[in-house]
Scaffold this motif. Structure first.
Motif, short mmCIF file in Angstrom:
data_model
loop_
_atom_site.label_atom_id
_atom_site.label_comp_id
_atom_site.label_asym_id
_atom_site.label_seq_id
_atom_site.Cartn_x
_atom_site.Cartn_y
_atom_site.Cartn_z
N ILE A 159 -51.59 2.60 13.45
CA ILE A 159 -51.28 1.22 13.01
C ILE A 159 -50.65 0.38 14.11
N ASP A 160 -49.84 0.97 14.96
CA ASP A 160 -49.19 0.20 16.02
C ASP A 160 -50.18 -0.21 17.12
N GLU A 205 -57.65 -3.64 11.82
CA GLU A 205 -57.85 -2.40 11.05
C GLU A 205 -59.23 -2.32 10.42
N PRO A 208 -52.52 5.13 9.15
CA PRO A 208 -51.11 5.50 9.34
C PRO A 208 -50.82 6.10 10.72
N ASN A 209 -51.80 6.68 11.38
CA ASN A 209 -51.58 7.27 12.70
C ASN A 209 -51.72 6.27 13.84
N GLN A 256 -58.35 4.04 5.58
CA GLN A 256 -57.05 3.41 5.28
C GLN A 256 -55.94 4.43 5.06
N ASN A 257 -56.25 5.55 4.46
CA ASN A 257 -55.21 6.54 4.13
C ASN A 257 -55.05 7.65 5.17
#
Length: 190
Positions: free
Chosen positions: A69-70, A76, A66-67, A61-62
């Motif tokens: 997500i799109d 996820e 973030p890299n 998740q961390n």
């Protein structure tokens, strides 16, 4: 020699400064499948995601989400189940010191080799001049075959380099004798 040492030291300092910003001592590394596994379900290559985060935040998740997500909106959790994350801690200072030490030793060996290459013609020049030779038991065997024990000139070699060249000469004679025994007489030395 001072200038060479100063130049080597300057180059090492520049390399250390340049490398300092590229690596982290502590980081989280996650190995995840390629994003196509979520959509196609086929096995594919794995990708590595690295991020300097504290140990408590070393998870998918961390670090990974973030890299990407799109690319994986809504999937996820399914993607994170296939990721393996682990926290790594290493001491880059120790690694740098060891590398510098190895480079320094190699540099000293190269300088020593250059010194020996420069010294070799001088030693060979001295060896070609007629000098006295130290009398040893090994020389008795060689001189007996040629007639009298005084047929060979005696050479005195008081320094260390002289002793080394004497050992080299003795080794070369032994190798020649062994070759003669193996190829001509078909016997081996013990």
């Amino acid at each position: 020699m001072k200038y060479i040492n100063a130049l080597v030291g300057l180059i090492l300092c520049i390399c250390i400064y340049a490398v300092q910003a590229q690596y982290e001592d502590k980081r989280c590394m996650c190995v995840c499948p390629d994003l196509s596994i979520i959509f196609n379900g086929t096995k594919s290559d794995r990708k590595i995601y690295k991020l300097p985060v504290p140990p408590s935040k070393c998870d998918c998740q961390n670090v990974v989400i973030p890299n990407v997500i799109d690319d994986i909106k809504g999937k996820e959790k399914e993607f994170c189940l296939r990721c393996e994350c682990r926290y790594e801690s290493r001491n880059t200072t120790t690694i740098k010191v060891v590398v510098i030490f190895v480079i320094w030793i190699l540099s000293l060996l190269v300088v020593y080799m250059g010194f020996l290459l420069c010294l070799d013609p001088i030693l060979n020049k001295r060896r070609s001049q007629p000098t006295y030779r130290e009398h040893t038991d090994e020389d008795d065997d060689a001189s007996l075959g040629s007639g009298s024990g005084m047929s060979q000139p005696l050479r005195v070699r008081p320094n260390v380099l002289g002793r080394v060249t004497h050992q080299q000469d003795k080794w070369k004679r032994q190798v020649q004798e062994q070759r003669r025994n193996i190829y001509d007489r078909h016997t081996m030395l013990n």
